[in-house]
Design a protein around this motif. Structure first.
Motif, PDB file in Angstrom:
ATOM      1  N   UNK A  75     -37.992  22.214  47.007  1.00  0.00           N
ATOM      2  CA  UNK A  75     -38.741  23.029  46.049  1.00  0.00           C
ATOM      3  C   UNK A  75     -40.238  22.999  46.329  1.00  0.00           C
ATOM      4  N   UNK A  76     -40.692  21.986  47.049  1.00  0.00           N
ATOM      5  CA  UNK A  76     -42.114  21.822  47.350  1.00  0.00           C
ATOM      6  C   UNK A  76     -42.406  22.065  48.830  1.00  0.00           C
ATOM      7  N   UNK A  77     -41.444  22.657  49.538  1.00  0.00           N
ATOM      8  CA  UNK A  77     -41.645  22.937  50.953  1.00  0.00           C
ATOM      9  C   UNK A  77     -41.642  21.703  51.820  1.00  0.00           C
ATOM     10  N   UNK A  78     -40.914  20.669  51.378  1.00  0.00           N
ATOM     11  CA  UNK A  78     -40.899  19.399  52.076  1.00  0.00           C
ATOM     12  C   UNK A  78     -39.462  19.022  52.462  1.00  0.00           C
ATOM     13  N   UNK A  79     -39.362  18.085  53.384  1.00  0.00           N
ATOM     14  CA  UNK A  79     -38.065  17.562  53.796  1.00  0.00           C
ATOM     15  C   UNK A  79     -38.233  16.066  54.069  1.00  0.00           C
ATOM     16  N   UNK A  80     -37.117  15.356  54.206  1.00  0.00           N
ATOM     17  CA  UNK A  80     -37.245  13.919  54.423  1.00  0.00           C
ATOM     18  C   UNK A  80     -36.182  13.388  55.372  1.00  0.00           C
ATOM     19  N   UNK A  81     -36.474  12.210  55.901  1.00  0.00           N
ATOM     20  CA  UNK A  81     -35.512  11.390  56.615  1.00  0.00           C
ATOM     21  C   UNK A  81     -35.543  10.010  55.967  1.00  0.00           C
ATOM     22  N   UNK A  82     -34.414   9.315  56.010  1.00  0.00           N
ATOM     23  CA  UNK A  82     -34.291   8.011  55.378  1.00  0.00           C
ATOM     24  C   UNK A  82     -34.078   6.933  56.437  1.00  0.00           C
ATOM     25  N   UNK A  83     -34.700   5.768  56.218  1.00  0.00           N
ATOM     26  CA  UNK A  83     -34.577   4.659  57.159  1.00  0.00           C
ATOM     27  C   UNK A  83     -34.382   3.349  56.403  1.00  0.00           C
ATOM     28  N   UNK A  84     -33.718   2.395  57.062  1.00  0.00           N
ATOM     29  CA  UNK A  84     -33.558   1.065  56.477  1.00  0.00           C
ATOM     30  C   UNK A  84     -34.684   0.148  56.933  1.00  0.00           C
ATOM     31  N   UNK A  85     -34.530  -1.160  56.710  1.00  0.00           N
ATOM     32  CA  UNK A  85     -35.581  -2.119  57.047  1.00  0.00           C
ATOM     33  C   UNK A  85     -35.924  -2.137  58.524  1.00  0.00           C
ATOM     34  N   UNK A  86     -34.954  -1.836  59.359  1.00  0.00           N
ATOM     35  CA  UNK A  86     -35.172  -1.854  60.802  1.00  0.00           C
ATOM     36  C   UNK A  86     -35.508  -0.469  61.354  1.00  0.00           C
ATOM     37  N   UNK A  87     -35.822   0.456  60.456  1.00  0.00           N
ATOM     38  CA  UNK A  87     -36.122   1.851  60.805  1.00  0.00           C
ATOM     39  C   UNK A  87     -34.940   2.522  61.492  1.00  0.00           C
ATOM     40  N   UNK A  88     -33.739   2.108  61.087  1.00  0.00           N
ATOM     41  CA  UNK A  88     -32.530   2.788  61.512  1.00  0.00           C
ATOM     42  C   UNK A  88     -32.189   3.874  60.493  1.00  0.00           C
ATOM     43  N   UNK A  89     -31.729   5.043  60.948  1.00  0.00           N
ATOM     44  CA  UNK A  89     -31.496   6.160  60.013  1.00  0.00           C
ATOM     45  C   UNK A  89     -30.416   5.849  58.978  1.00  0.00           C
ATOM     46  N   UNK A  90     -30.637   6.385  57.777  1.00  0.00           N
ATOM     47  CA  UNK A  90     -29.650   6.343  56.701  1.00  0.00           C
ATOM     48  C   UNK A  90     -29.204   7.767  56.414  1.00  0.00           C
ATOM     49  N   UNK A  91     -27.931   7.939  56.095  1.00  0.00           N
ATOM     50  CA  UNK A  91     -27.413   9.286  55.834  1.00  0.00           C
ATOM     51  C   UNK A  91     -27.797   9.786  54.453  1.00  0.00           C
ATOM     52  N   UNK A  92     -27.803   8.902  53.474  1.00  0.00           N
ATOM     53  CA  UNK A  92     -28.097   9.279  52.085  1.00  0.00           C
ATOM     54  C   UNK A  92     -28.879   8.147  51.433  1.00  0.00           C
ATOM     55  N   UNK A  93     -29.574   8.433  50.326  1.00  0.00           N
ATOM     56  CA  UNK A  93     -30.252   7.352  49.598  1.00  0.00           C
ATOM     57  C   UNK A  93     -29.244   6.303  49.122  1.00  0.00           C
ATOM     58  N   UNK A  94     -29.662   5.046  49.150  1.00  0.00           N
ATOM     59  CA  UNK A  94     -28.765   3.988  48.705  1.00  0.00           C
ATOM     60  C   UNK A  94     -29.354   3.285  47.483  1.00  0.00           C
ATOM     61  N   UNK A  95     -28.519   2.586  46.763  1.00  0.00           N
ATOM     62  CA  UNK A  95     -28.923   1.934  45.516  1.00  0.00           C
ATOM     63  C   UNK A  95     -28.903   0.428  45.707  1.00  0.00           C
ATOM     64  N   UNK A  96     -29.986  -0.215  45.266  1.00  0.00           N
ATOM     65  CA  UNK A  96     -30.044  -1.664  45.286  1.00  0.00           C
ATOM     66  C   UNK A  96     -30.581  -2.267  46.559  1.00  0.00           C
ATOM     67  N   UNK A  97     -30.873  -1.445  47.560  1.00  0.00           N
ATOM     68  CA  UNK A  97     -31.403  -1.955  48.822  1.00  0.00           C
ATOM     69  C   UNK A  97     -32.559  -1.080  49.286  1.00  0.00           C
ATOM     70  N   UNK A  98     -33.482  -1.726  49.964  1.00  0.00           N
ATOM     71  CA  UNK A  98     -34.694  -1.056  50.451  1.00  0.00           C
ATOM     72  C   UNK A  98     -34.367   0.163  51.314  1.00  0.00           C
ATOM     73  N   UNK A  99     -35.210   1.173  51.180  1.00  0.00           N
ATOM     74  CA  UNK A  99     -35.146   2.347  52.055  1.00  0.00           C
ATOM     75  C   UNK A  99     -36.553   2.932  52.170  1.00  0.00           C
ATOM     76  N   UNK A 100     -36.824   3.508  53.312  1.00  0.00           N
ATOM     77  CA  UNK A 100     -38.089   4.204  53.519  1.00  0.00           C
ATOM     78  C   UNK A 100     -37.806   5.681  53.618  1.00  0.00           C
ATOM     79  N   UNK A 101     -38.486   6.459  52.772  1.00  0.00           N
ATOM     80  CA  UNK A 101     -38.309   7.914  52.731  1.00  0.00           C
ATOM     81  C   UNK A 101     -39.502   8.529  53.451  1.00  0.00           C
ATOM     82  N   UNK A 102     -39.237   9.100  54.608  1.00  0.00           N
ATOM     83  CA  UNK A 102     -40.285   9.744  55.414  1.00  0.00           C
ATOM     84  C   UNK A 102     -40.304  11.239  55.095  1.00  0.00           C
ATOM     85  N   UNK A 103     -41.421  11.727  54.600  1.00  0.00           N
ATOM     86  CA  UNK A 103     -41.525  13.102  54.111  1.00  0.00           C
ATOM     87  C   UNK A 103     -42.500  13.896  54.999  1.00  0.00           C
ATOM     88  N   UNK A 104     -42.083  15.097  55.348  1.00  0.00           N
ATOM     89  CA  UNK A 104     -42.928  16.015  56.119  1.00  0.00           C
ATOM     90  C   UNK A 104     -42.764  17.421  55.560  1.00  0.00           C
TER      91      UNK A 104
END
Length: 242
Positions: free
Chosen positions: A211-240
């Motif tokens: 809705x804001x013209x943005x997109x994201x990728x998700x990564x775990x602690x080791x900067x390995x890709x995540x398929x979807x947001x997870x609950x209860x564990x760290x994630x990094x949301x990279x937005x461009x």
């Protein structure tokens, strides 16, 4: 709950209040303490509130809550901050690239940026947080850090090639203002990093991005890709920008 969701709980290690308040910082409820962390071989020694819960009994905080639903989250440190610091330190950045840290709190993540050769502007809704972050930066030998008192509902006219925020997604009402700010303050071609401890709110935030013209990728602690947001564990949301 603690065993299942460790990354969403604030750190509550006992801290000893400094007998004498640091010169240059105001008196606060509960006083100040000093704490040291070593992350990726870097030692960070910061001053921080000794008892963040003491703010909950402060009349100024009560008045701010009545006026604007304000809570003194800046005074707490969250596990996601230490993991974001590690990600910042492990990444190769363009020297002197400008980064705006949103919701700086005690300034730990921004301090990692300064240690890695970036130009950092510490921002927060709470002036005391900006003051503390700059104090910690100067104390660590980085007088070039700058500060900005910032309400996400009123973005500044400046743009930055990097935006960083840690544990900002805890309330739905913050998502749209935060994304509108990202759209306005992120420079074309820039990247925003939002570190999250695995809050259920993160999925809503990610779903709003188009809705804001943005997109994201998700990564775990080791900067390995995540398929979807997870609950209860760290994630990094990279937005461009999309």
């Amino acid at each position: 709950m603690t065993a299942l969701h460790p990354d969403t709980l604030e750190l509550r290690d006992p801290l000893h209040r400094l007998a004498v308040p640091p010169v240059g910082l105001p008196d606060i409820p509960g006083g100040w303490a000093e704490r040291e962390w070593t992350v990726e071989g870097h030692v960070f020694r910061l001053v921080l509130p000794a008892s963040p819960d003491a703010f909950l009994d402060d009349m100024d905080v009560h008045a701010a809550f009545d006026r604007d639903d304000y809570m003194p989250y800046w005074a707490y440190l969250w596990p996601a901050a230490l993991k974001m610091v590690a990600a910042v330190l492990r990444t190769r950045w363009t020297p002197d690239e400008e980064v705006l840290e949103l919701g700086t709190g005690i300034g730990l993540v921004g301090l990692a940026g300064l240690a890695n050769g970036l130009r950092v502007t510490f921002s927060d809704y709470e002036p005391k947080a900006v003051e503390l972050a700059l104090f910690n930066a100067r104390r660590a030998g980085y007088p070039q850090g700058t500060g900005l008192v910032l309400d996400w509902r009123n973005p500044a006219s400046r743009q930055f090639s990097l935006l960083w925020g840690c544990e900002l997604l805890y309330e739905d009402r913050n998502h749209e203002p935060l994304l509108e700010l990202t759209r306005k303050m992120l420079a074309p071609g820039g990247t925003a990093w939002f570190a999250d401890g695995g809050r259920a709110k993160a999925a809503r935030f990610c779903n709003l991005l188009p809705e804001f013209g943005l997109r994201c990728r998700l990564f775990d602690e080791q900067m390995q890709p995540l398929a979807v947001p997870r609950v209860g564990r760290y994630q990094l949301i990279e937005v461009e920008f999309a």
